[in-house]
Design an enzyme around this catalytic site. Structure first.
Site, PDB file in Angstrom:
ATOM      1  CG  HIS A  16      31.577  70.187  42.564  1.00 48.57           C
ATOM      2  ND1 HIS A  16      32.297  69.083  42.954  1.00 48.57           N
ATOM      3  CD2 HIS A  16      30.458  70.184  43.332  1.00 48.57           C
ATOM      4  CE1 HIS A  16      31.651  68.439  43.912  1.00 48.57           C
ATOM      5  NE2 HIS A  16      30.526  69.090  44.161  1.00 48.57           N
ATOM      6  CE  LYS A  40      29.207  65.040  53.972  1.00 45.38           C
ATOM      7  NZ  LYS A  40      28.145  65.519  53.088  1.00 45.38           N
ATOM      8  NE  ARG A  89      24.265  65.811  41.914  1.00 44.92           N
ATOM      9  CZ  ARG A  89      24.966  65.425  42.948  1.00 44.92           C
ATOM     10  NH1 ARG A  89      26.045  64.710  42.781  1.00 44.92           N
ATOM     11  NH2 ARG A  89      24.584  65.727  44.167  1.00 44.92           N
ATOM     12  CB  SER A 127      32.390  63.965  45.647  1.00 44.55           C
ATOM     13  OG  SER A 127      32.316  65.328  45.311  1.00 44.55           O
TER      14      SER A 127
HETATM   15  P1  ADP Z   1      27.049  68.875  49.728  1.00 48.50           P
HETATM   16  O1  ADP Z   1      27.680  67.874  50.655  1.00 48.50           O
HETATM   17  O2  ADP Z   1      26.766  70.198  50.380  1.00 48.50           O
HETATM   18  O3  ADP Z   1      25.894  68.373  48.911  1.00 48.50           O
HETATM   19  P2  ADP Z   1      28.703  68.692  47.360  1.00 48.50           P
HETATM   20  O4  ADP Z   1      30.139  69.093  47.260  1.00 48.50           O
HETATM   21  O5  ADP Z   1      28.380  67.260  47.168  1.00 48.50           O
HETATM   22  O6  ADP Z   1      28.241  69.251  48.746  1.00 48.50           O
HETATM   23  O7  ADP Z   1      27.847  69.552  46.336  1.00 48.50           O
HETATM   24  C1  ADP Z   1      27.795  70.947  46.381  1.00 48.50           C
HETATM   25  C2  ADP Z   1      26.686  71.415  45.437  1.00 48.50           C
HETATM   26  O8  ADP Z   1      27.049  71.069  44.105  1.00 48.50           O
HETATM   27  C3  ADP Z   1      25.330  70.755  45.680  1.00 48.50           C
HETATM   28  O9  ADP Z   1      24.310  71.704  45.404  1.00 48.50           O
HETATM   29  C4  ADP Z   1      25.294  69.640  44.668  1.00 48.50           C
HETATM   30  O10 ADP Z   1      23.971  69.299  44.306  1.00 48.50           O
HETATM   31  C5  ADP Z   1      26.031  70.300  43.517  1.00 48.50           C
HETATM   32  N1  ADP Z   1      26.622  69.309  42.620  1.00 48.50           N
HETATM   33  C6  ADP Z   1      27.394  68.251  42.922  1.00 48.50           C
HETATM   34  N2  ADP Z   1      27.718  67.540  41.823  1.00 48.50           N
HETATM   35  C7  ADP Z   1      27.122  68.179  40.786  1.00 48.50           C
HETATM   36  C8  ADP Z   1      27.039  67.918  39.376  1.00 48.50           C
HETATM   37  N3  ADP Z   1      27.608  66.845  38.835  1.00 48.50           N
HETATM   38  N4  ADP Z   1      26.331  68.789  38.619  1.00 48.50           N
HETATM   39  C9  ADP Z   1      25.724  69.850  39.191  1.00 48.50           C
HETATM   40  N5  ADP Z   1      25.736  70.141  40.495  1.00 48.50           N
HETATM   41  C10 ADP Z   1      26.426  69.313  41.287  1.00 48.50           C
END
Ligand code: ADP
Length: 157
Positions: A16, A40, A89, A127
């Site tokens: 992130h 969730k 990703r 995460s």
């Molecule tokens: P959500 O539950 O909305 O998917 P996340 O917090 O998991 O929320 O992710 C928010 C955004 O960040 C999403 O677009 C996700 O694909 C992106 N994201 C999460 N981890 C990574 C990473 N390691 N590299 C790039 N983008 C990421």
């Protein structure tokens, strides 16, 4: 131009942070929005998540964080953001992200989704991965900043 970066950030990871760093260079203002989701139940509370994100964005003067409610596009409009940033990703993210972006495009044609590709070193990182590693007492240093690692360890103690 003002952009939002919505997500769960449960918790924030280096993946992130990399997206935040790059988006902060592209847009004048970037608002990270931790979206409230009734369906969730999160691992960390909204307050814990916002606290961790705040710590990680201390050095970016055009980046802020807020908690968002309702539809992401409505929230974007409410705060005057015209761009919605998401990270991709791998191919596995594509289908879900396309569904979301298409729905959002249909709901609000003035809010544009822009994707940033993950750096290769973070393309495996989520995460959930960070949580599993913490649960099994693994080394978190490549995954999350020290502050977040401490919070994860506390949760699993
Ligand atoms: P959500 O539950 O909305 O998917 P996340 O917090 O998991 O929320 O992710 C928010 C955004 O960040 C999403 O677009 C996700 O694909 C992106 N994201 C999460 N981890 C990574 C990473 N390691 N590299 C790039 N983008 C990421």
């Amino acid at each position: 131009m003002k952009a939002i970066y919505p997500g769960s950030f449960d918790p924030i990871t280096y993946g992130h942070i990399d997206i935040i760093e790059r988006a902060s260079k592209i847009f004048d203002e970037l608002v990270i929005v931790i979206m409230h989701n009734d369906e969730k139940k999160g691992f960390f509370s909204m307050e814990e998540r916002i606290d961790m994100v705040r710590k990680c964005i201390e050095n970016y003067d055009n980046v802020t964080v807020e908690i968002g409610y309702g539809l992401t596009v409505d929230y974007a409009k409410k705060i005057g953001a015209t761009v919605l940033v998401r990270g991709i990703r791998a191919v596995s993210d594509y289908e879900y992200e396309m569904q979301l972006a298409t729905a959002n495009m249909t709901l609000a044609e003035d809010v544009h989704t822009i994707f940033l590709l993950s750096k290769p070193e973070y393309s495996f990182l989520s995460s959930s991965t960070a949580k599993s590693i913490a649960k099994n007492k693994g080394d978190l240093k490549a995954f999350v900043p020290d502050y977040v690692a401490e919070k994860l360890k506390e949760k699993f103690q």
